[in-house]
Design an enzyme around this catalytic site. Structure first.
Site, mmCIF file in Angstrom:
data_model
loop_
_atom_site.group_PDB
_atom_site.id
_atom_site.type_symbol
_atom_site.label_atom_id
_atom_site.label_comp_id
_atom_site.label_asym_id
_atom_site.label_seq_id
_atom_site.Cartn_x
_atom_site.Cartn_y
_atom_site.Cartn_z
ATOM 1 C CE LYS A 42 27.844 77.206 42.041
ATOM 2 N NZ LYS A 42 26.972 76.908 43.464
ATOM 3 C CE1 TYR A 81 26.379 77.044 38.797
ATOM 4 C CE2 TYR A 81 28.366 76.538 37.957
ATOM 5 C CZ TYR A 81 27.473 76.255 38.834
ATOM 6 O OH TYR A 81 27.626 74.835 39.540
HETATM 7 P P1 NAP Z 1 19.581 71.055 41.023
HETATM 8 O O1 NAP Z 1 19.157 69.539 40.654
HETATM 9 O O2 NAP Z 1 19.117 71.804 39.773
HETATM 10 O O3 NAP Z 1 18.703 71.488 42.000
HETATM 11 C C1 NAP Z 1 18.856 72.759 42.612
HETATM 12 C C2 NAP Z 1 18.009 73.067 43.541
HETATM 13 O O4 NAP Z 1 18.226 74.543 44.179
HETATM 14 C C3 NAP Z 1 16.713 72.841 43.757
HETATM 15 O O5 NAP Z 1 16.369 71.984 45.092
HETATM 16 C C4 NAP Z 1 16.034 74.054 43.590
HETATM 17 O O6 NAP Z 1 14.773 74.138 44.287
HETATM 18 C C5 NAP Z 1 16.982 74.901 44.583
HETATM 19 N N1 NAP Z 1 16.652 76.229 44.099
HETATM 20 C C6 NAP Z 1 17.097 76.832 43.100
HETATM 21 N N2 NAP Z 1 16.993 78.305 42.932
HETATM 22 C C7 NAP Z 1 16.511 78.373 44.310
HETATM 23 C C8 NAP Z 1 15.982 79.842 44.895
HETATM 24 N N3 NAP Z 1 15.971 80.834 44.142
HETATM 25 N N4 NAP Z 1 15.769 79.661 46.052
HETATM 26 C C9 NAP Z 1 15.955 78.502 46.846
HETATM 27 N N5 NAP Z 1 16.105 77.193 46.245
HETATM 28 C C10 NAP Z 1 16.453 77.224 44.965
HETATM 29 O O7 NAP Z 1 20.802 71.140 41.121
HETATM 30 P P2 NAP Z 1 22.038 70.301 41.624
HETATM 31 O O8 NAP Z 1 22.720 69.795 40.480
HETATM 32 O O9 NAP Z 1 22.038 69.331 42.655
HETATM 33 O O10 NAP Z 1 23.144 71.265 42.168
HETATM 34 C C11 NAP Z 1 23.181 71.684 43.535
HETATM 35 C C12 NAP Z 1 24.518 72.773 43.863
HETATM 36 O O11 NAP Z 1 25.783 72.134 43.357
HETATM 37 C C13 NAP Z 1 23.998 73.908 43.136
HETATM 38 O O12 NAP Z 1 24.813 75.084 43.710
HETATM 39 C C14 NAP Z 1 25.343 73.612 41.684
HETATM 40 O O13 NAP Z 1 25.679 74.992 41.217
HETATM 41 C C15 NAP Z 1 26.283 72.924 42.496
HETATM 42 N N6 NAP Z 1 27.051 72.010 41.602
HETATM 43 C C16 NAP Z 1 26.471 71.280 40.770
HETATM 44 C C17 NAP Z 1 27.214 70.378 39.812
HETATM 45 C C18 NAP Z 1 26.611 69.480 39.083
HETATM 46 O O14 NAP Z 1 27.387 68.852 38.326
HETATM 47 N N7 NAP Z 1 25.294 68.871 39.217
HETATM 48 C C19 NAP Z 1 28.626 70.592 39.764
HETATM 49 C C20 NAP Z 1 29.051 71.753 40.605
HETATM 50 C C21 NAP Z 1 28.382 72.346 41.394
HETATM 51 P P3 NAP Z 1 13.326 73.482 43.725
HETATM 52 O O15 NAP Z 1 13.812 71.977 43.804
HETATM 53 O O16 NAP Z 1 12.312 73.679 44.663
HETATM 54 O O17 NAP Z 1 13.276 73.993 42.424
#
Ligand code: NAP
Length: 249
Positions: free
Chosen positions: A161, A157
């Site tokens: 990133k 990861y």
């Molecule tokens: P999440 O709730 O797990 O949602 C992930 C989304 O990405 C879902 O809509 C999923 O689709 C989609 N996805 C996953 N694999 C995919 C693929 N192969 N093709 C197309 N779509 C795909 O994640 P989140 O927490 O909102 O995070 C969103 C972004 O922010 C990510 O890049 C994550 O690394 C980054 N981020 C998050 C945090 C945090 O604390 N949450 C912190 C830093 C960075 P489905 O809904 O259809 O499954």
């Protein structure tokens, strides 16, 4: 008052839930036509229906595996046909497959790199023709504080990133001649399904490193995207904006 994005065509990947859905909502509320892209048909459609119920802009759901180059090119053509030339691309789709590097499987490495990093490359390739011709075009890549500081158990990861940050800077230089601004946002710990997997002990440990002493919300990230996509950010490119309650400073 928030800025209007009336009739602008916006693509948000990973918009089926979590941060991506909040980003898509921010643009729909501002009058944009938004492609809600996620891996599953169910989540992309559900999110699009929910956003259309706001009665503001327009949302359409598209299901694609962002790591599949041919499939992304095909869905890119469909989006441009349905909604018009894309002027804002938010690369947000991401996954985790945590484990110590020593024991990490090749599959867990590849899945994370292919989704988080190659997925962003695929989306840029699919929409670059539109983006390079549109006024005020923007690409915003959702990285992570983990890409800046690393984290034990997240070598795949962190690499994906950190890779996104290098990709952002290279692209910012390549696209600057056409006035396309390319930036990254590095969220800290935001309450979503992804962080829902953390145990209470892990959350307590994380909290020690957050000066503002709370987890972030999806709207904190959507607000930062709205700023970088807006006219006020026209002179900002190649930057990483950390939205993390002060974790990295
Ligand atoms: P999440 O709730 O797990 O949602 C992930 C989304 O990405 C879902 O809509 C999923 O689709 C989609 N996805 C996953 N694999 C995919 C693929 N192969 N093709 C197309 N779509 C795909 O994640 P989140 O927490 O909102 O995070 C969103 C972004 O922010 C990510 O890049 C994550 O690394 C980054 N981020 C998050 C945090 C945090 O604390 N949450 C912190 C830093 C960075 P489905 O809904 O259809 O499954």
């Amino acid at each position: 008052m928030s800025e209007s994005f009336q009739d602008r065509v916006v693509v948000v990947t990973g918009a089926g839930r979590g941060i991506g859905k909040a980003i898509a909502k921010r643009f729909v509320e501002a009058g944009a036509k938004v492609a809600v892209v996620s891996r599953t048909e169910a989540n992309s459609q559900l999110a699009a229906d929910e956003l259309n119920a706001l009665g503001k802009g327009e949302a359409r759901g598209y299901a694609v595996d962002i790591s599949n180059t041919d499939a992304v090119v095909a869905v890119g053509k469909q989006i441009t046909e349905d909604l018009g030339a894309v002027s804002i691309l938010v690369n947000n789709a991401g996954v985790t497959r945590d484990g110590l590097a020593l024991r990490m499987s090749e599959d867990d490495w590849d899945t994370v790199l292919d989704t988080n990093l190659k997925g962003a490359f695929n989306a840029v390739k699919a929409f670059q023709r539109s983006l390079l011709k549109q006024p005020d075009a923007r690409i915003i890549n959702i990285s992570s504080v983990i890409g800046l500081m690393g984290n034990a158990g997240q070598a795949n990861y962190a690499a994906s990133k950190a890779g996104l940050i290098g990709f952002t800077k290279a692209l910012a230089k390549e696209f600057a001649g056409r006035k396309v601004c390319v930036n990254a946002i590095a969220p800290g710990f935001i309450t979503t399904d992804m962080t829902g997997e953390l145990t209470d002990d892990q959350k307590a440990e994380i909290m020690k490193g957050i000066p503002l002493n709370e987890l972030g919300t999806v709207d904190d990230i959507a607000n930062a995207v709205g700023f970088l996509a807006g006219k006020g950010a026209r002179y900002i490119t190649g930057q990483v904006l950390t939205v993390d309650g002060g974790m990295v400073m």
